[in-house]
Design a protein around this motif. Structure first.
Motif, PDB file in Angstrom:
ATOM      1  N   UNK A   1       0.560  -1.392  -0.148  1.00  0.00           N
ATOM      2  CA  UNK A   1       0.228   0.034  -0.087  1.00  0.00           C
ATOM      3  C   UNK A   1       0.782   1.098   0.055  1.00  0.00           C
ATOM      4  N   UNK A   2       2.076   1.113   0.508  1.00  0.00           N
ATOM      5  CA  UNK A   2       3.178   2.182   0.318  1.00  0.00           C
ATOM      6  C   UNK A   2       3.774   2.225  -1.042  1.00  0.00           C
ATOM      7  N   UNK A   3       4.028   3.673  -1.463  1.00  0.00           N
ATOM      8  CA  UNK A   3       4.960   3.844  -2.465  1.00  0.00           C
ATOM      9  C   UNK A   3       6.342   4.438  -1.879  1.00  0.00           C
ATOM     10  N   UNK A   4       7.235   4.043  -2.031  1.00  0.00           N
ATOM     11  CA  UNK A   4       8.796   4.574  -1.592  1.00  0.00           C
ATOM     12  C   UNK A   4       9.437   5.333  -2.758  1.00  0.00           C
ATOM     13  N   UNK A   5       9.902   6.707  -2.511  1.00  0.00           N
ATOM     14  CA  UNK A   5      10.415   7.339  -3.453  1.00  0.00           C
ATOM     15  C   UNK A   5      11.785   7.830  -3.104  1.00  0.00           C
ATOM     16  N   UNK A   6      12.713   8.007  -3.966  1.00  0.00           N
ATOM     17  CA  UNK A   6      14.012   8.768  -3.921  1.00  0.00           C
ATOM     18  C   UNK A   6      14.203   9.556  -4.984  1.00  0.00           C
ATOM     19  N   UNK A   7      14.702  10.775  -4.875  1.00  0.00           N
ATOM     20  CA  UNK A   7      14.792  11.635  -5.850  1.00  0.00           C
ATOM     21  C   UNK A   7      16.398  12.137  -6.202  1.00  0.00           C
ATOM     22  N   UNK A   8      16.795  12.052  -7.313  1.00  0.00           N
ATOM     23  CA  UNK A   8      18.052  12.415  -7.560  1.00  0.00           C
ATOM     24  C   UNK A   8      17.828  13.307  -8.913  1.00  0.00           C
ATOM     25  N   UNK A   9      17.060  14.311  -8.715  1.00  0.00           N
ATOM     26  CA  UNK A   9      16.763  15.137  -9.828  1.00  0.00           C
ATOM     27  C   UNK A   9      15.483  14.786 -10.493  1.00  0.00           C
ATOM     28  N   UNK A  10      15.253  13.374 -10.653  1.00  0.00           N
ATOM     29  CA  UNK A  10      13.910  12.768 -10.881  1.00  0.00           C
ATOM     30  C   UNK A  10      13.535  11.746 -10.031  1.00  0.00           C
ATOM     31  N   UNK A  11      12.240  11.634  -9.885  1.00  0.00           N
ATOM     32  CA  UNK A  11      11.632  10.597  -8.781  1.00  0.00           C
ATOM     33  C   UNK A  11      11.795   8.930  -9.404  1.00  0.00           C
ATOM     34  N   UNK A  12      12.509   8.445  -8.381  1.00  0.00           N
ATOM     35  CA  UNK A  12      12.489   6.985  -8.739  1.00  0.00           C
ATOM     36  C   UNK A  12      11.595   6.050  -7.617  1.00  0.00           C
ATOM     37  N   UNK A  13      10.624   5.439  -8.185  1.00  0.00           N
ATOM     38  CA  UNK A  13       9.695   4.923  -6.964  1.00  0.00           C
ATOM     39  C   UNK A  13      10.017   3.153  -6.986  1.00  0.00           C
ATOM     40  N   UNK A  14       9.337   2.832  -5.812  1.00  0.00           N
ATOM     41  CA  UNK A  14       9.516   1.447  -5.684  1.00  0.00           C
ATOM     42  C   UNK A  14       8.474   1.011  -4.574  1.00  0.00           C
ATOM     43  N   UNK A  15       7.879  -0.120  -4.943  1.00  0.00           N
ATOM     44  CA  UNK A  15       6.691  -0.621  -4.299  1.00  0.00           C
ATOM     45  C   UNK A  15       7.003  -1.921  -3.531  1.00  0.00           C
ATOM     46  N   UNK A  16       7.075  -1.915  -2.321  1.00  0.00           N
ATOM     47  CA  UNK A  16       7.439  -2.960  -1.420  1.00  0.00           C
ATOM     48  C   UNK A  16       6.614  -4.336  -1.752  1.00  0.00           C
TER      49      UNK A  16
END
Length: 195
Positions: free
Chosen positions: A127-142
């Motif tokens: 149900x979570x979306x995890x995101x890191x940003x390095x100038x653009x968003x990179x998402x990941x779903x557990x």
């Protein structure tokens, strides 16, 4: 080193972080209990890039993402580690937290973002979306896993390689979910090669 004692509490604070900040030794000097305050491993590699990962200095560095709201929790029933956790209240349209405060700048690489969560109603980790940003968003779903409502469960996701330094990360509940209170503690952003 500072030692303070008030109201039946004791605080021991070192003047700088290190891997052997506090030790209890036996009669021959062998350590039987040790506490490290450094966020690096013995070889000097950064283990956790997040400043204030356990909310021990309040919500410093953490910002709520609308429509969610955040509060500092000090009820030990809803704390995984230490004395505090984050209480995230979400709605059916989502909500979350973001953080851009690091102990050092995470360089380009592959990262795992993890935290412990205790929702107050049934939910799945994906149900979570995890995101890191390095100038653009990179998402990941557990991965799909039912989270405990009577204790903390580990939620984590490994991101594809970030091509440049990471400037922020976020934890959010997807839209279309159920509004709930979710306690979050012990967050960690680590280079996947160190796990």
């Amino acid at each position: 080193e500072t030692i303070n004692g008030t109201n039946n509490n004791a605080t021991i604070q070192t003047s700088s972080n290190n891997t052997n900040a506090f030790q209890v030794t036996n009669s021959v000097g062998a350590p039987i209990f040790a506490v490290g305050t450094a966020s690096v491993n013995p070889s000097g590699s950064q283990v956790n890039y997040i400043a204030n990962p356990g909310f021990e200095i309040g919500l410093t560095g953490w910002t709520q993402v609308s429509p969610g709201t955040t509060a500092l929790n000090n009820n030990l029933q809803y704390v995984y580690h230490g004395m505090s956790s984050l209480a995230l209240t979400t709605t059916a349209t989502g909500g979350g937290v973001t953080n851009s405060t690091f102990v050092s700048t995470p360089p380009a690489g592959t990262y795992t973002l993890s935290f412990y969560a205790e929702p107050q109603s049934s939910m799945n980790a994906n149900t979570f979306t995890l995101t890191i940003n390095d100038g653009s968003n990179i998402t990941c779903s557990p991965n799909a896993a039912t989270l405990l409502t009577t204790g903390f469960s580990l939620v984590y996701c490994t991101f594809a390689a970030a091509p440049s330094t990471i400037s922020s990360f976020s934890i959010a509940q997807n839209t279309g979910g159920t509004g709930r209170v979710i306690y979050i503690d012990a967050a960690q952003l680590s280079n996947s090669g160190l796990l």
